[in-house]
Enzyme design. Sequence first.
Site, short mmCIF file in Angstrom:
data_model
loop_
_atom_site.label_atom_id
_atom_site.label_comp_id
_atom_site.label_asym_id
_atom_site.label_seq_id
_atom_site.Cartn_x
_atom_site.Cartn_y
_atom_site.Cartn_z
N HIS A 1 18.33 59.27 63.81
CA HIS A 1 17.42 59.28 64.97
C HIS A 1 17.79 58.07 65.83
O HIS A 1 17.06 57.09 65.87
CB HIS A 1 15.98 59.20 64.49
CG HIS A 1 14.96 59.62 65.50
ND1 HIS A 1 15.25 59.77 66.85
CD2 HIS A 1 13.63 59.88 65.38
CE1 HIS A 1 14.16 60.14 67.49
NE2 HIS A 1 13.17 60.20 66.62
N ARG B 1 16.25 68.01 69.27
CA ARG B 1 15.76 67.76 67.91
C ARG B 1 15.88 69.05 67.13
O ARG B 1 15.54 70.13 67.63
CB ARG B 1 14.31 67.28 67.91
CG ARG B 1 13.71 67.27 66.50
CD ARG B 1 12.37 66.58 66.45
NE ARG B 1 12.54 65.15 66.59
CZ ARG B 1 11.54 64.27 66.41
NH1 ARG B 1 10.33 64.69 66.11
NH2 ARG B 1 11.76 62.98 66.54
N ARG C 1 5.76 61.88 70.37
CA ARG C 1 6.26 60.68 71.01
C ARG C 1 7.68 60.84 71.53
O ARG C 1 7.98 60.48 72.67
CB ARG C 1 6.21 59.48 70.03
CG ARG C 1 4.87 58.81 69.93
CD ARG C 1 4.67 58.24 68.56
NE ARG C 1 4.74 59.31 67.57
CZ ARG C 1 3.69 60.12 67.28
NH1 ARG C 1 2.55 59.93 67.88
NH2 ARG C 1 3.81 61.10 66.40
N THR C 2 8.58 61.39 70.71
CA THR C 2 9.97 61.46 71.15
C THR C 2 10.11 62.37 72.36
O THR C 2 10.72 62.00 73.37
CB THR C 2 10.87 61.96 70.00
OG1 THR C 2 10.74 61.07 68.89
CG2 THR C 2 12.32 62.02 70.43
N LYS D 1 14.74 85.55 68.75
CA LYS D 1 15.38 86.86 68.75
C LYS D 1 16.68 86.87 67.96
O LYS D 1 17.35 87.90 67.88
CB LYS D 1 15.67 87.30 70.19
CG LYS D 1 14.43 87.35 71.08
CD LYS D 1 14.83 87.67 72.52
CE LYS D 1 13.63 87.65 73.44
NZ LYS D 1 14.01 87.89 74.86
#
Length: 303
Positions: free
Chosen positions: A129, A101, A51-52, A80
């Site tokens: 959030h 995120r 959703r985000t 890497k």
Amino acid sequence: MENNSLISITDFSTDEILRVLEIAADFEKKPEPHLLDGKVVSTLFFEPSTRTRLSFESAVNRMGGRVIGFSDPNISSVSKGETLKDTIRIVSNYCDLIVMRHPLEGSSRYASEVATVPVVNAGDGAHQHPTQTLLDMYSIKKTQGRLDNINIFMVGDLKYGRTVHSLVQAMAPFNPVFHFVSHQKLRMPNEYKQYLDSKGVKYYEHEQFADLIPEADVIYMTRVQKERFTDQVEYEKTKDFYVLKNSMLANAKPSMKILHPLPRINEISQDVDSNPHAYYFEQAMNGVYARQAVISYVLGLKK
């Protein structure tokens, strides 16, 4: 707001929060398909999201912008061994805004300190959030007609639930009454209760809430977050502690709404979905408007 970034909901003043909610309402009424013409937004998701990430990308596309980035760090140079600092400095060259995120608390704040463009926190560990909070507040205002004097029940994982942490702080100026309903191992952290104490905001802690549902204006359900547990035995002990069932809603206020940041696992029964109190799918749609508002605000396109 520090450096035009949004890392914690406290980066916005109460007046700024209210302004962003107004802008979100404007976007819901009138899309602006060319507002981001010529702008590039980078979405860097070091942790899974549906959703985000998609609502941010939808928001950008609806305003005419372009999206670059990744949804899996294993396909980036992070795999890497590239440092977060180097990733952010490089990506800053390619875009006008970074949405990030990350599983580590404080990672978004650090990114905002090394980036040359604004950073929006799309969730950093169990910390904050803020854009979810804004869409939650938009949903509350839209369904209750106000933000003031709301009786909010927060149910489930209050220890690791970054969405409830942000919402507690953002709603504090509006004289809410909070009811924290959780297993003793998943209680609201003391730092957020101390914050409410400092603001004179009332809150109560419960282990059961079925008999209290008639008092609620909003029930904010959360899932028990398996990915935050280091002890999977503890997760198994707590994951099914609260399940909201349709039969429990018979005496709820007509205007009461059930919110959930999603994804849902089993904490809301499927039979609740058709109940008029259920609002979590509409809440997810509100995320597009709220994130359109945040993007346009931090870029200075809307004030």
